[in-house]
Design a protein around this motif. Structure first.
Motif, PDB file in Angstrom:
ATOM      1  N   THR A   1       0.833  -1.200   0.000  1.00 43.54           N
ATOM      2  CA  THR A   1       0.000   0.000   0.000  1.00 43.54           C
ATOM      3  C   THR A   1       0.867   1.249   0.000  1.00 43.54           C
ATOM      4  O   THR A   1       1.969   1.271   0.552  1.00 43.54           O
TER       5      THR A   1
ATOM      6  N   ASP B   1      -3.995   0.411  -1.846  1.00 44.85           N
ATOM      7  CA  ASP B   1      -3.393  -0.788  -2.432  1.00 44.85           C
ATOM      8  C   ASP B   1      -2.867  -0.444  -3.828  1.00 44.85           C
ATOM      9  O   ASP B   1      -3.607   0.058  -4.679  1.00 44.85           O
ATOM     10  N   THR B   2      -1.585  -0.718  -4.070  1.00 44.88           N
ATOM     11  CA  THR B   2      -0.982  -0.336  -5.349  1.00 44.88           C
ATOM     12  C   THR B   2      -1.603  -1.090  -6.526  1.00 44.88           C
ATOM     13  O   THR B   2      -1.546  -0.619  -7.663  1.00 44.88           O
TER      14      THR B   2
END
Length: 679
Positions: free
Chosen positions: A470, A475-476
């Motif tokens: 994150t 959250d990427t």
């Protein structure tokens, strides 16, 4: 590629393999010729209307070419009839050709009478030059028209093929940008380049040379057959013997030549690899005195290419002489049978002449079709390789709608992250850490511990198999890759500079940067120190390998590029390994200014360079086995302590050989309690 080699390629990352590796000649035989050929022709579909025009132009051109011999045969008939008529100049005025024929038949001259039946003449008139001139002018116009239509057809077809190749290159380029990093990690760089360049070029050349010739050859065969049957069905049947003989020779030769061509390309690939390897490591070869060994290996591999190429070219070269031999046999048969038919009054001399020309026109396109077999195999084989690239699965698409983090986001957190390159071999498991804004996180560990993999996960070159990464709580994987990477600056151990000026290479980090910002970044990375010594300063043009800069100077330019990008997250993967100790200390001082309010990840093997890191992560077998500050980890006498001592024990053993002054400096660098050199 085996699983082991695939993992090795993945661990190497995208920079593995030489730039020329795998760039041999295109393979020479297609595995699935029919489906691949149909798919290749499908690339021409957007220009289908023009292809119809090309076909019509081909029909007109071939029709005119096919009419030509028949017209020339008529001219021959006029000449022969004129000379024949002079033999009857003493007959009574008003005598007709039919009367002469009837007279000969009643006086037992049947063969001469039959011969005269094939002609049209006026007794005693001689050659009708007006009619002959008219026929020859018509023939000239016909052949000029055929050439004009053929030129127009070739021009239009060239445009169609080139546009198809333009579209194919665009598709390949677009595909390259949509492929996941795992594809490039598992495929040699030279192999990808070979498909993008050699194979696409081979497809274009094959289509350019074969499509037009194939259309013309097939139309010519059909047109000539029609004309031959109109002139003499018997002679046409004799000419048709050429087809099975041609097919038989082509099949026999092609079977043998394909094997030899495969051997030729294989030997050529080995030789190319040898040349690329020797050229890349030329200085090493000279240092260790292996020139003679390299020359010996080269001569052996060059001889192998010569033998394979000679055999392939010799066997494939048999096709044309064999076709000519068959054509000569057919020519003799037509001449003999045609002569008998002329004597029997079944055909004129001009028609026999035209038929002999048609027999030549008939065997030539068949020979051309046979010689194009290998070219077509090679072109379709290259198409298969390009289509394999286009059919590779794309990178996982970005989510829609995508989440976004605040512009100032720089808190990166790993929560129970798990990852593996292959399903049966876990690499990272249950990894958790938190990198605060303004902190420097150093990652150390033995080779293969997972350090670079950790960076790949941050950049989303790979997606995690479990857990989450994150950025300020986002959250990427819910962000777009472009958004995530725009916040990240990365400097690798392997420098990458493109052909251009130093200014352009620095500005690659932010193309809209002003001159002042470029110079400021260059000054921060100590590029400005050496750039003024170059002939053109910032306008110095770097060649393809940037060989006019030293390795350390190239590294400084890449660091300046990262400075200019002004990222929120900074990743340095052995970024100072190519610079001297003093420059390294200067870069560390510059980094301390750059990383204010930013998160920095540093991968290092020289532990002395990361002693000032806020957090040091020690990785082994994909897991973080220790974490803490430099002094804490040394005091714990664990994995970090072992790495540290293993790195400096050699220096301690050689301290006596350094002299008192250098030994004191080395001890100062190695001492854990010293003042941080950056501050």
């Amino acid at each position: 590629m085996s699983g082991q080699s695939s993992q090795q390629a993945q661990r190497r990352g995208p920079m593995g393999g030489g730039p020329m590796r795998g760039m041999g000649m295109p393979v020479s035989k297609a595995q699935n010729f029919g489906p691949s050929a149909r798919r290749l022709l499908g690339t021409l579909r957007p220009d289908a209307a023009l292809l119809v025009v090309v076909l019509l132009l081909g029909v007109v051109s071939v029709t005119l070419n096919v009419i030509g011999p028949k017209l020339l045969g008529n001219a021959t008939n006029v000449v022969v009839a004129g000379f024949t008529s002079l033999q009857f100049k003493n007959v009574p005025p008003g005598t007709t050709q039919q009367q002469i024929i009837d007279y000969m038949m009643t006086h037992g001259q049947q063969q001469q009478a039959d011969l005269l039946k094939t002609m049209q003449f006026v007794p005693g008139q001689g050659i009708d030059f007006a009619q002959l001139a008219s026929i020859l002018l018509t023939v000239l116009a016909v052949y000029i028209g055929a050439a004009l239509f053929a030129w127009l057809q070739a021009r239009i077809l060239n445009g169609v093929v080139q546009r198809a190749m333009h579209r194919l290159r665009l598709r390949v380029e677009d595909k390259i940008h949509r492929l996941p990093l795992s594809y490039f990690d598992g495929t040699q760089r030279g192999e990808v380049l070979s498909r993008v360049t050699n194979d696409v070029d081979n497809i274009g050349q094959t289509m350019q040379q074969s499509l037009s010739q194939m259309v013309i050859s097939l139309l010519t065969v059909v047109g000539v057959l029609v004309m031959m049957f109109l002139i003499s069905p018997l002679l046409a049947v004799i000419a048709l013997v050429t087809i099975p003989l041609t097919l038989l020779v082509t099949v026999l030769v092609a079977r043998r030549s394909q094997k030899l061509f495969v051997a030729q390309w294989a030997a050529t690939g080995v030789l190319n690899a040898r040349v690329e390897e020797t050229y890349s490591g030329h200085s090493i070869v000279k240092v260790f005195g292996h020139q003679r060994a390299v020359e010996r290996d080269f001569r052996g591999e060059n001889d192998a290419v010569y033998k394979a190429s000679f055999g392939a070219q010799f066997v494939s070269g048999i096709i044309m002489p064999a076709m000519q031999f068959i054509g000569n046999l057919v020519y003799v048969a037509i001449a003999v049978v045609g002569g008998i038919q002329v004597l029997n009054g079944l055909i004129s001399i001009g028609d026999v002449q035209a038929f002999i020309q048609y027999s030549r026109q008939f065997t030539q396109p068949l020979a051309q079709l046979g010689s194009m077999a290998n070219m077509l195999q090679s072109g379709v084989a290259s198409a298969e390789r390009v289509f394999e690239l286009l059919d590779e699965p794309d990178e996982t698409p970005d989510p829609e709608p995508a989440a976004t983090a605040p512009e100032s986001a720089s808190t990166l957190r790993f929560d129970d992250v798990a990852f593996r390159y292959t399903a049966d071999k876990p690499l990272i498991h249950d990894l958790s850490l938190k990198a605060e804004p303004g902190s420097t996180v150093a990652i150390v560990g033995p080779t293969g511990a997972g350090k670079t993999t950790l960076v790949n996960l941050i950049m989303r070159f790979y997606d995690v198999d479990g857990g989450a990464i994150t950025l300020d709580g986002v959250d990427t994987t819910t962000m777009t890759r472009a958004d995530l990477r725009s916040r990240t600056g990365m400097v690798l151990q392997d420098t990458w500079l493109f052909s251009g000026t130093i200014r352009e290479n620095i500005a690659y980090g932010r193309p809209d940067a002003t001159e002042e910002e470029i110079v400021e970044a260059a000054t921060a990375a100590y590029v400005d120190r050496f750039v003024h010594a170059l002939p053109d300063g910032y306008d110095t043009v770097l060649d393809d390998e940037a060989s006019n800069l030293s390795m350390g100077e190239r590294q400084l330019v890449t660091i300046a590029r990262a400075f200019l990008a002004d990222p929120r997250i900074l990743i340095l993967d052995e970024a100072t390994s190519s610079v001297d100790t003093r420059t390294e200390l200067l870069i560390q001082r510059a980094m301390s200014r750059l990383r204010i309010d930013r998160t920095s990840f540093v991968i290092a093997h020289r532990l002395s360079t990361i002693r000032d890191a806020d957090l040091i992560l020690v990785m082994e077998n994909g897991a973080i086995v220790e974490q803490g500050a430099h002094d804490e980890l040394l005091a714990a006498r664990g994995a970090y302590w072992r790495l540290y001592n293993a790195q400096f024990e050699g220096a301690a053993e050689e301290e006596d050989d350094l002299g008192p002054e250098l030994a004191a400096q080395a001890a100062a660098l190695a001492a854990p309690g010293d003042v941080d050199p950056v501050h």
